[in-house]
Design a protein around this motif. Structure first.
Motif, short mmCIF file in Angstrom:
data_model
loop_
_atom_site.label_atom_id
_atom_site.label_comp_id
_atom_site.label_asym_id
_atom_site.label_seq_id
_atom_site.Cartn_x
_atom_site.Cartn_y
_atom_site.Cartn_z
N ALA A 1 85.40 36.41 51.34
CA ALA A 1 84.44 36.32 50.24
C ALA A 1 84.56 37.58 49.40
O ALA A 1 85.25 38.54 49.77
CB ALA A 1 83.03 36.15 50.77
N GLU B 1 78.23 31.27 54.55
CA GLU B 1 77.18 32.06 53.91
C GLU B 1 75.99 32.29 54.84
O GLU B 1 75.39 33.36 54.86
CB GLU B 1 76.70 31.35 52.64
N GLN C 1 74.47 36.55 55.64
CA GLN C 1 73.46 36.78 54.61
C GLN C 1 73.38 38.24 54.18
O GLN C 1 73.00 38.54 53.05
CB GLN C 1 72.10 36.30 55.13
N HIS D 1 78.82 36.54 47.73
CA HIS D 1 79.16 35.33 48.48
C HIS D 1 80.15 34.45 47.73
O HIS D 1 80.45 33.34 48.19
CB HIS D 1 77.89 34.53 48.78
#
Length: 686
Positions: A440, A480, A484, A489
């Motif tokens: 990511a 995701e 967190q 993301h």
């Protein structure tokens, strides 16, 4: 308005302007090719006798032009002669009028002097444009009595119009034939002439007219000017757009076979159709699987003519639509295959007119090199990246990386110095071969040098031109929910930063920022064509500054990591003056709540106010997930200041035009077709 009558019509003598070529037209030719191209005898280029002829130089006609008759065995043009390349009017005229056979390649814009000049083409000639560059401006070609075995292909012939709509003084045609036979007119763009785009006169016969665009003209395509019932002609896969009359007008034709043509009267333009196909005199016409859009009097006939109609589609037409009498069986003369009438508009918008692949090579294409990848060791390489690394730098021809079924957990980068690469899954389904990773934007690099950022998170990154992928899945499965605390993301599955990227039969899966369609630089063109494919995501999951088409595909909306239904399909960051993202002939759906997804919002990357983001969604089925106001603002930039529009979408998510939901007019939509986005590139599997 035109005059409907069955009596054969004849013209007075031809006139030619004494004035020279307009300065602007002449200057255009000089700017494109400079002043050092040489004059007759020094500028024309001849192909080496040792060079194998490409397929387009030996192509032969279909339809009536393929029939053996009048001492001529079909139509094959100048294939038995030399291939020469011309860039000036003098060069073109020298070879076109010669007694010997020639394949003549027009390699630039030739402005005719005087305006209206029609070069008298001799028998046994092929005159072909080099890709989309072969333009004849302000004139055309004339084929006189007895001239035979002539092919005119892949040319743009335009702009002899002198400003008068129904011009009686300037009888300038793009192509005229008087008593010629065995002529093939194929894949040309013919427009804006003073008189006819094509005139087939005075007993000309064994003619085929195929895959042409004919537009912006009054008297478009006339056949006849004779009391004899002689002409045999095939007219198929032609796009008539904004042409008032003679589309065609067919007078005393013995056999006129028209099929798979598209006649379109675009609303809101200066041209209104008077009539479409017209059978006059003693014409016998067979009219099959053609598509008529918005035409007035789409099919008309004299009492003495015969028209047999089969399988045609009439949409928004009005006035006369006639048939009657008996005609003939085309299959008694030649074999042919019909396309479905419903497919004709899209087919011709994509494929009619000049092709990049015609007239552009003088040698056979080298066979592709194949590199095999298999996780189990049965291939030459175990990873896709290892195969990419094996492609030599600046490879001149196609390399196919054949990937056996399996899941390949890796990142893949195709660098800019490795063009012409194809990733090909070999399984029975695109789900059988999967390339997946989970980086990511906020993922830290293993070497500790920072995070990947959005573009760096891509599972597959394509930086090389002429890339293709088919029959596989490219995914980013970043979790995701489990990350967190991670900033950023955005997780790209596929990033393209190249030109002529062809994605055919693939799945691209992710959540946020799934498919990044970029260019190598802000001032570089990057065209992408995706077809027969699936794209899945939830936030800005089709985004970037490329000129990109998603055609005949499915866009699947996904819920977010917490189960919420909310998102944005596109986020274009298009440079001003470029085309952005086009979604056409597709479907947008998914297992999400109604009225929760926007079609798009403007991404002014880095706050760049010079950008002009664009998304057009047309002829696409929208599910109820799409909001009634489908566009929204982004980062302080209003979508209304950029380019967002729909055209003829359907489904529960479609809606009427309003200030919050702009629709293209028919005239605007005519300039926002798939072919307009691709700008002369024809994606071809290789």
């Amino acid at each position: 308005m035109s005059e409907h009558r069955s009596k054969a019509r004849h013209r007075r003598g031809r006139k030619v302007l004494a004035a020279g070529v307009p300065l602007a037209v002449a200057a255009a030719g000089t700017l494109a090719y400079g002043t050092g191209l040489g004059v007759l005898g020094s500028g024309a280029q001849r192909a080496s006798a040792a060079t194998a002829a490409p397929a387009w130089a030996t192509a032969t006609a279909d339809g009536f032009a393929s029939v053996d008759a009048l001492g001529q065995n079909g139509t094959y043009g100048g294939r038995d002669g030399e291939t020469v390349t011309v860039r000036t009017q003098a060069e073109l005229e020298k070879y076109a009028t010669a007694a010997e056979p020639y394949v003549i390649v027009v390699a630039g814009t030739i402005a005719m002097n005087p305006v209206g000049k029609e070069i008298k083409v001799a028998s046994d000639k092929t005159i072909v444009g080099r890709g989309t560059s072969g333009h004849i401006v302000g004139g055309g070609f004339f084929l006189g009595r007895g001239v035979h075995n002539v092919i005119l292909r892949n040319l743009t012939i335009r702009d002899s119009h002198q400003g008068v709509r129904n011009d009686k003084e300037h009888d300038f045609d793009a192509v005229q034939m008087d008593g010629a036979h065995h002529v093939w007119i194929d894949h040309n763009d013919l427009r804006h002439t003073a008189d006819g785009l094509i005139d087939v006169r005075e007993d000309s016969t064994y003619v085929t007219v195929s895959w042409n665009r004919l537009s912006d003209n009054n008297k478009t395509f006339g056949i006849g000017w004779t009391e004899n019932v002689t002409t045999d002609i095939t007219i198929h896969h032609n796009w008539f757009r904004d042409t008032e009359q003679r589309n065609p007008s067919t007078d005393n034709a013995a056999h006129a076979h028209l099929y798979n043509n598209f006649l379109e009267d675009v609303a809101g333009t200066d041209t209104a159709s008077s009539y479409g196909n017209y059978a006059r005199g003693r014409t016998r016409m067979v009219l099959e699987n053609s598509y008529f859009q918005g035409m007035r009097n789409p099919v008309i006939k004299d009492a003495t003519a015969s028209v047999v109609q089969r399988g045609n589609v009439f949409s928004g037409t009005s006035g006369r639509n006639e048939s009657g009498g008996t005609a003939f069986d085309p299959k008694a003369h030649y074999a042919y295959t019909l396309d479905r009438a419903a497919d004709v508009p899209a087919l011709l918008r994509a494929q009619a007119g000049p092709r990049e692949s015609i007239g552009t090579t003088t040698a056979p294409t080298k066979a592709a090199t194949t590199l095999t990848v298999a996780r189990d060791g049965t291939g030459r390489y175990r990873t896709v990246q290892a195969a990419v690394d094996a492609v030599p730098a600046n490879n001149p021809s196609r390399v196919v990386i054949s990937v056996k079924p399996g899941t390949y957990r890796e990142t893949v980068r195709v660098p800019s110095d490795k063009p012409h690469v194809t990733l090909q899954g070999t399984g029975g389904s695109r789900r059988d071969t999967v390339i997946v990773f989970d980086n990511a934007a906020g993922t830290r690099k293993p070497d500790g040098s920072g995070t990947y950022g959005t573009s760096g998170s891509a599972t597959v990154a394509v930086e090389a031109d002429d890339f293709q992928a088919r029959n596989l899945t490219i995914a980013n499965d970043f979790d995701e929910r489990a990350h967190q605390s991670l900033p950023g993301h955005q997780a790209v599955a596929l990033r393209t930063a190249a030109d002529k990227v062809f994605l055919d039969g693939v799945i691209v899966e992710g959540d946020q920022d799934t498919l990044l369609l970029d260019t190598a630089a802000k001032d570089r063109l990057g065209r992408v064509y995706m077809t027969n494919s699936y794209v899945t995501g939830n936030v800005d999951f089709v985004f970037g500054r490329a000129t990109a088409v998603i055609d005949r595909s499915v866009i699947t909306l996904r819920k977010r990591w917490d189960g919420a239904s909310a998102g944005y399909v596109t986020a274009p960051s298009t440079a001003a003056g470029r085309k952005g993202i086009l979604i056409a002939n597709s479907a947008v759906n998914g297992d999400v709540s109604d009225r929760t997804f926007y079609l798009g919002r403007p991404w002014h990357a880095g706050g760049d106010t010079s950008l002009d983001p664009q998304t057009t969604v047309r002829n696409t089925t929208l599910s109820a997930a799409i909001r009634t106001t489908p566009w929204t603002d982004m980062s302080g930039f209003s979508w209304k200041g950029d380019r967002f529009a729909e055209y003829r979408n359907t489904g529960p998510g479609a809606g009427s035009a309003s200030g919050d939901r702009p629709h293209l007019t028919d005239a605007q939509a005519a300039d926002q077709e798939v072919a307009d986005w691709l700008a002369g590139w024809t994606p071809t599997a290789s």
